[in-house]
Design a protein around this motif. Structure first.
Motif, PDB file in Angstrom:
ATOM      1  N   GLY A 252     -12.998 -29.725 -26.649  1.00 12.18           N
ATOM      2  CA  GLY A 252     -14.417 -29.988 -26.825  1.00 12.18           C
ATOM      3  C   GLY A 252     -14.738 -30.510 -28.220  1.00 12.18           C
ATOM      4  O   GLY A 252     -13.923 -30.427 -29.149  1.00 12.18           O
ATOM      5  N   ARG A 253     -15.925 -31.002 -28.385  1.00 11.97           N
ATOM      6  CA  ARG A 253     -16.350 -31.565 -29.663  1.00 11.97           C
ATOM      7  C   ARG A 253     -16.414 -30.528 -30.779  1.00 11.97           C
ATOM      8  O   ARG A 253     -16.555 -30.885 -31.948  1.00 11.97           O
ATOM      9  CB  ARG A 253     -17.734 -32.202 -29.510  1.00 11.97           C
ATOM     10  CG  ARG A 253     -17.680 -33.504 -28.725  1.00 11.97           C
ATOM     11  CD  ARG A 253     -19.014 -34.198 -28.703  1.00 11.97           C
ATOM     12  NE  ARG A 253     -19.526 -34.393 -30.059  1.00 11.97           N
ATOM     13  CZ  ARG A 253     -20.524 -35.206 -30.355  1.00 11.97           C
ATOM     14  NH1 ARG A 253     -21.095 -35.920 -29.400  1.00 11.97           N
ATOM     15  NH2 ARG A 253     -20.960 -35.322 -31.592  1.00 11.97           N
ATOM     16  N   TRP A 254     -16.404 -29.268 -30.381  1.00 11.35           N
ATOM     17  CA  TRP A 254     -16.486 -28.182 -31.369  1.00 11.35           C
ATOM     18  C   TRP A 254     -15.149 -27.911 -32.043  1.00 11.35           C
ATOM     19  O   TRP A 254     -15.076 -27.076 -32.938  1.00 11.35           O
ATOM     20  CB  TRP A 254     -16.969 -26.919 -30.677  1.00 11.35           C
ATOM     21  CG  TRP A 254     -16.193 -26.631 -29.416  1.00 11.35           C
ATOM     22  CD1 TRP A 254     -14.962 -26.057 -29.329  1.00 11.35           C
ATOM     23  CD2 TRP A 254     -16.568 -26.952 -28.077  1.00 11.35           C
ATOM     24  NE1 TRP A 254     -14.548 -26.002 -28.030  1.00 11.35           N
ATOM     25  CE2 TRP A 254     -15.511 -26.532 -27.232  1.00 11.35           C
ATOM     26  CE3 TRP A 254     -17.694 -27.552 -27.506  1.00 11.35           C
ATOM     27  CZ2 TRP A 254     -15.553 -26.699 -25.845  1.00 11.35           C
ATOM     28  CZ3 TRP A 254     -17.735 -27.703 -26.135  1.00 11.35           C
ATOM     29  CH2 TRP A 254     -16.675 -27.288 -25.305  1.00 11.35           C
TER      30      TRP A 254
ATOM     31  N   GLU B 225     -24.127 -31.081 -27.414  1.00  9.56           N
ATOM     32  CA  GLU B 225     -23.845 -32.526 -27.369  1.00  9.56           C
ATOM     33  C   GLU B 225     -22.790 -32.833 -26.305  1.00  9.56           C
ATOM     34  O   GLU B 225     -22.902 -33.812 -25.562  1.00  9.56           O
ATOM     35  CB  GLU B 225     -23.331 -33.017 -28.733  1.00  9.56           C
ATOM     36  CG  GLU B 225     -24.405 -33.038 -29.799  1.00  9.56           C
ATOM     37  CD  GLU B 225     -23.818 -33.356 -31.182  1.00  9.56           C
ATOM     38  OE1 GLU B 225     -22.748 -34.009 -31.241  1.00  9.56           O
ATOM     39  OE2 GLU B 225     -24.411 -32.931 -32.193  1.00  9.56           O
ATOM     40  N   GLN B 226     -21.763 -32.009 -26.260  1.00  6.42           N
ATOM     41  CA  GLN B 226     -20.680 -32.227 -25.291  1.00  6.42           C
ATOM     42  C   GLN B 226     -21.194 -32.161 -23.849  1.00  6.42           C
ATOM     43  O   GLN B 226     -20.845 -33.003 -23.022  1.00  6.42           O
ATOM     44  CB  GLN B 226     -19.607 -31.154 -25.516  1.00  6.42           C
ATOM     45  CG  GLN B 226     -18.402 -31.291 -24.619  1.00  6.42           C
ATOM     46  CD  GLN B 226     -17.483 -32.409 -25.059  1.00  6.42           C
ATOM     47  OE1 GLN B 226     -16.906 -32.357 -26.134  1.00  6.42           O
ATOM     48  NE2 GLN B 226     -17.371 -33.439 -24.235  1.00  6.42           N
ATOM     49  N   LEU B 227     -22.018 -31.156 -23.589  1.00  9.87           N
ATOM     50  CA  LEU B 227     -22.608 -31.018 -22.248  1.00  9.87           C
ATOM     51  C   LEU B 227     -23.341 -32.286 -21.841  1.00  9.87           C
ATOM     52  O   LEU B 227     -23.246 -32.743 -20.700  1.00  9.87           O
ATOM     53  CB  LEU B 227     -23.643 -29.885 -22.241  1.00  9.87           C
ATOM     54  CG  LEU B 227     -23.245 -28.490 -21.817  1.00  9.87           C
ATOM     55  CD1 LEU B 227     -24.487 -27.608 -21.843  1.00  9.87           C
ATOM     56  CD2 LEU B 227     -22.618 -28.452 -20.433  1.00  9.87           C
TER      57      LEU B 227
ATOM     58  N   GLU C 254     -22.901 -35.345 -23.152  1.00  3.92           N
ATOM     59  CA  GLU C 254     -21.912 -36.414 -22.991  1.00  3.92           C
ATOM     60  C   GLU C 254     -21.202 -36.329 -21.655  1.00  3.92           C
ATOM     61  O   GLU C 254     -20.906 -37.349 -21.025  1.00  3.92           O
ATOM     62  CB  GLU C 254     -20.845 -36.308 -24.090  1.00  3.92           C
ATOM     63  CG  GLU C 254     -21.164 -37.087 -25.323  1.00  3.92           C
ATOM     64  CD  GLU C 254     -20.062 -36.905 -26.352  1.00  3.92           C
ATOM     65  OE1 GLU C 254     -18.885 -36.745 -25.973  1.00  3.92           O
ATOM     66  OE2 GLU C 254     -20.404 -36.908 -27.551  1.00  3.92           O
TER      67      GLU C 254
ATOM     68  N   LEU D 269     -23.537 -33.208 -17.770  1.00  2.00           N
ATOM     69  CA  LEU D 269     -23.715 -31.994 -16.976  1.00  2.00           C
ATOM     70  C   LEU D 269     -25.142 -31.455 -16.994  1.00  2.00           C
ATOM     71  O   LEU D 269     -25.571 -30.787 -16.062  1.00  2.00           O
ATOM     72  CB  LEU D 269     -22.747 -30.917 -17.472  1.00  2.00           C
ATOM     73  CG  LEU D 269     -21.296 -31.197 -17.102  1.00  2.00           C
ATOM     74  CD1 LEU D 269     -20.354 -30.271 -17.849  1.00  2.00           C
ATOM     75  CD2 LEU D 269     -21.096 -31.046 -15.595  1.00  2.00           C
TER      76      LEU D 269
ATOM     77  N   THR E 142     -25.008 -24.610 -13.903  1.00  2.00           N
ATOM     78  CA  THR E 142     -24.157 -25.766 -14.164  1.00  2.00           C
ATOM     79  C   THR E 142     -22.991 -25.735 -13.175  1.00  2.00           C
ATOM     80  O   THR E 142     -22.256 -24.752 -13.119  1.00  2.00           O
ATOM     81  CB  THR E 142     -23.644 -25.715 -15.607  1.00  2.00           C
ATOM     82  OG1 THR E 142     -24.781 -25.605 -16.467  1.00  2.00           O
ATOM     83  CG2 THR E 142     -22.859 -26.958 -15.957  1.00  2.00           C
ATOM     84  N   PRO E 143     -22.840 -26.802 -12.381  1.00  2.00           N
ATOM     85  CA  PRO E 143     -21.842 -26.777 -11.299  1.00  2.00           C
ATOM     86  C   PRO E 143     -20.444 -27.103 -11.798  1.00  2.00           C
ATOM     87  O   PRO E 143     -20.293 -27.777 -12.827  1.00  2.00           O
ATOM     88  CB  PRO E 143     -22.325 -27.896 -10.378  1.00  2.00           C
ATOM     89  CG  PRO E 143     -23.013 -28.855 -11.291  1.00  2.00           C
ATOM     90  CD  PRO E 143     -23.576 -28.055 -12.433  1.00  2.00           C
TER      91      PRO E 143
END
Ligand SMILES: [Ca+2]
Ligand SMILES: [Ca+2]
Ligand SMILES: [Ca+2]
Ligand SMILES: [Ca+2]
Ligand SMILES: [Ca+2]
Ligand SMILES: [Ca+2]
Lengths: 274, 274, 274, 274, 274, 274
Positions: free
Chosen positions: A233-235, B192-194, B196, B199, E272-273
């Motif tokens: 992930g981006r983290w 941010e990732q979510l 991108e 979702l 969130t699926p």
């Protein structure tokens, strides 16, 4: 100081009674993310705000609106509670499984305690409490909380929307969904405004001196569970959102201190001594 | 499944005892925004996560780390409680106002109930409770909550940092401040990732159809308190952060429905009838 | 010091089991206005009473009687819980909607936690708590509370009476209704007695010097909501019940102080500064 | 629907800070009998009121005023929290016992959690909760509760008045004392009005048929504790306040039912069988 | 049914006032392991007991005695609260650090709420609640709880004994210590009696068929933390106390099932699926 | 410090969904005697343990295992919540009484708040709280508590086993029953070990000097309720389990002190004076 007008901000009238849904609707009245929470949270934040002007006004405006949302949901619940069966026998009388489901799925206190009216409790009858709200004095920390309060609240209203076919109930929920859309956007905009005004930045509290924290650990992701999927992930790599660091990924957690050995306690406390 | 090693993630040893500070430190152990909250919140979010892979792993990694933070603060509190005066008489014996302040400012249950050990309570002795955490199943709503949890938590640790001169205590707080810096950044990056990954988007829940809400009210700021200072913020005009609307400002709140008139209740409930 | 006899003050035997009603009956056992509340409230008031003689004796008499009411309701609940279906499957087995209503409307903790016995909780399973009672040391303030405790309690018992057809249950409720009639009358008589004895008067506390309050506001009704229908009641004009003033009606609320401007906080607390 | 003006109903400015008094003042903000209780109680009673007109208006007027009282006390607490010592060391620095008393007698969450602002909690930091309020749907039962709420509230304010020398604090308390005088009188007048309007009588609920209660026990005082001093009060002989009975005194309590023998429980619940 | 005599089981009179100790003494009145807990726990166990005879009588005897302990501690607390300073100013007036410690270490609600009387709360002012007690219907499970209730209670009384020099207070505590000695012994004897009477055995519930549990795991110690020091105790090898098994030691924990993969949720719940 | 692996200690997969059973299973997750309680209790006891070595390791081992039990029950509840009807209408659609029972017997917050996931609450939706656990610092007092925690827990699991026919659910319960068997035996063995090691004896705390208690009352059973059936148990005669005394039976309770007469209170507190 407040004043009250008796008209409602929006219509709150079901097409028919449904005591089981009334119990469910309590979640957005007196639950953790319900209207009592946002009303009190924004008002306490406003009253504690040491910054005169637009932020304080914003908080008091929205907190006052939310008091009116509490009121609308109360009106809706009172109406949903009409005509409910008062006993198993009554519910089962005409062999209609919907009546027994309504009886059994309702909140008994709606009848025994409040005589057919709303209660300051959640969907399980647990009372609202003051720990549900935070007014920290730091506007960025609190606006972040307000974003999630509106997100959690809208999520719950959307779920409730899918739990009823009553057109009147759905109409009120449509209004609440729209206001929650506005309020999510509003708190996000307020966060941008705070940053533009140079009042606060991430990480909160920005004014705490960077040199005083252990910076070695300030941008490091540490893997504490089996598997390294969290590395994806981006983290886990790249620049951090605060613009001050670069994420790194520590694949194996390190202990930086030994086992804590506690000294014997005061014998007058009669703990088991080492 | 978990395993435990007895070493601590970081050193948790004060230079001297201070029972009054031990009481205060409880806020970040068992208070609303303390380590018990983040540990349980991230673990429940992870266990409820229906998405295998990096998000679930992220939640379980960080939740597991926070369990280790609970442990460090427990060790620190146990040590801060050593050598405390057990009575007014003892505290006042050598006319040292610091001892009386430590006696009076401490939590009596630290001695009577736990015999010189930590408690799962806040700085006033109010027990931690499950309502402090949320795992909604919607990752964006929950990551927003996680951002504020780390912001409120870091704010409290920063305040505690300013309430003590003990070098050992300050050293542990420096570490916690750094981890809270990381975790604020991490949840922001996860948001941010979510997005991108397509979702979820604001407003939460994105999947709820726009057509089902009362769109007329979805981007409108309504002024409910005297004065129009709230018109001066970014939330009152211009494009909304979700990119879907344009803020407007309604200077005077409108009621869209009349006074709610409730029908008489069931006479068997003995409410006062109209 | 107490002693106990095993006989009950009144019969507490249902004609048949009804686990859903058992859950409802919990409201008057462990709810805010239930028997645990009045028993503990009167006993604490009696134990705190600094006036020897008839008032202290009254409080201890009635508090002790109420302990016996707790006991009767416990016996009734234990019996109502017999023969309950333990699962959905069992409840649904013979297609009897009453059985499914009883299963679903019951309190699961009645079986899982107490194994078919009463619990110190309300009709939603929320535990009784000490904040339900008040013993203020001022007998008039407390007798007023006791009047309402008996009125709310009798109201709830009357509602429960209308929620069952079981003759045995109704018989116990008839007895409780009668005792609540007595106790409402008794506390009203005790209020008269207090006044006759010259011990206290309205407004409580009478001994607080009138000159110390802002008398301009002591008999003034202030209209804070739209419409002036509230002007039509006895509270808006005429002599006040305490015999010391004349009600007036202020049709428009006045603010006597400006907007509160808070100074900046201590920077070490990291609030957002003005 | 509500609107807010930023001016205060009355001035809320202390002459100097006093964090220990701020903690105490929380009792009348977020305690059981504080302003949050009366505000929410009257509003919920108003929203549940099925009787249009003067009673509903009365409840909404006074509930709305109480929201303004919450606000004034919040302003006062925020100001009392200024300039507080943040640590034992700071409090003890100049050997001033008043400073150590203020430090130790304050609520740590006032600084750690709210950063120098009010909290929705009582004087021990226990959160306000929804079980503090009742809106039963029966106006007489509720007006009796409102009388005691104002009596208990005024009693607490009077006690707080005797706990401070600060002229600014005392001035706000003088105002609150006067309003509580008004409100005690008002609810007493409302009770008279209800009776005059023929809506309800004692004992509550009046509409419950006398024939359905066990009338033999409806006016009988029963002596449950040693000594017969309770025979000397007006509750033990003479006409009852409801005008329907004559008090009698039963010197020895009688048990009207034998020991309750419970049948064996369901063996699947694994209780110890008889 | 109960009756009350006004004499106390034992003397409860301090030699002098001490409001800070009064706050501490609240722990054994309204705390988790205080007298309210044991009184209510034993009475509820007695009322739920489906076994007539000596066990039921035992529970009701001791529960009734504990009600008298509640009463004695209430008397003691009321007396300890006399003559307390009501403000910082008063406490600091004669530069006596003991007075400031008593002021600051006291519970403000003792004065504001109860006017110098006991409260049903613990040493931090958190209300007693019904979840503190258990009456499971299984006597062995409950007698084990009663053993620990008396052990924890005696431990707290012993600690309080070491926190005061007041001869009158110590005298009451000496009595309570003796009764807790008796009650620990009594519940241990009752456990032996239960076994002798063939009513229950370890592990509880004995009647649950052994064949229905996964016996492979029923006597196995599993090591979940670093180091194998836990192998050195009697719980890791040798015969088990229930006489039915042999302890074994598993040095490394095994996972018997894979990672739980949750299916997608109902889309109407907007999680969130996957 | 902890680490986590994603595999489960044991399989936690139902054969089919059952939302009503999911609500019931919450009791052993977030109820007073559920897995959250034992996990936190043993960990806090371990972290507070001032004795290095086998006892501390034992506590941390078992506490860590219990965290994995929390996880398994969370997985099971999430799966049981699948496919639930979201409304009365849906439940009643095909006239299947099982569906209406599942709808009405479920916890609405499982859907509205957590979107189909577990919650840290009991079977009535009341949140888990920190007061459920005790870590007193005295190992014998705490091990006694741990025995009952496992006994109460196994009792609840056994009851739940009888409330479902689902093979997958039963399989997990079989495993939990076995672990509770082990843990009851383990804490009993640990008590024996403590005594063998000479660390503590009954009555707790052993180190409190016998001479300081009122020994006259230390082995005396006092009869406080009618009838003398309690004389027939081992607690009423013969040697006491601690080996230090001989039980005696006092057939009539004696009061050793007169009625407590309280002095007048401080007039500034406005209590009713004697
Ligand atoms: Ca809203
Ligand atoms: Ca942390
Ligand atoms: Ca009663
Ligand atoms: Ca007020
Ligand atoms: Ca006792
Ligand atoms: Ca377990």
């Amino acid at each position: 100081m407040f004043s009250h007008i008796k008209d409602l901000q929006f219509e709150a009238k079901p097409d028919g009674p449904d005591a089981a849904f009334a119990r469910r609707l309590q979640e957005v009245l007196g639950g953790k993310w319900g209207e009592m929470t946002v009303a009190n949270q924004y008002l306490f934040q406003g009253w504690s705000c040491r910054l005169p002007g637009k932020y304080k006004d914003l908080l008091l405006d929205v907190g006052t609106e939310e008091m009116g949302h509490v009121e609308m949901i109360c009106a809706m619940i009172a109406r949903l509670l009409d005509s409910a069966p008062l006993s198993v026998q009554e519910a089962a009388a005409d062999d209609n499984p919907m009546l027994t489901a309504i009886y059994s799925g309702s909140n008994p206190a709606h009848f025994i305690h409040s005589g057919g009216g709303p209660l300051p409790v959640d969907s399980n009858g647990v009372p609202w409490n003051g720990a549900f709200i935070t007014a920290s004095g730091n506007l960025l920390a609190d606006f972040q909380l307000n974003v999630t309060a509106e997100a959690q609240g809208r999520l719950q209203v959307a779920r409730l929307f899918n739990m009823t076919d009553d057109p009147g109930v759905k109409q009120l929920l449509r209004f609440l969904l729209a206001r929650d859309t506005m309020h999510q956007n509003m708190w996000l905009a307020a966060i941008e405004q705070l940053k533009e005004d140079g009042l606060e930045e991430m990480p909160v509290p920005e004014a705490f001196p960077d040199a005083e924290q252990e910076n070695e650990f300030a941008y490091q992701f540490i893997n504490f569970s089996a598997g390294e999927e969290s590395a994806k992930g981006r983290w886990a790599s790249g620049p951090s959102p605060d613009g001050k660091g670069e994420f790194s990924y520590q694949a194996t957690a390190t202990a930086y201190a030994g086992e804590p050995m506690l000294p014997p306690g005061d014998p007058r406390l009669h703990g088991t001594p080492p």
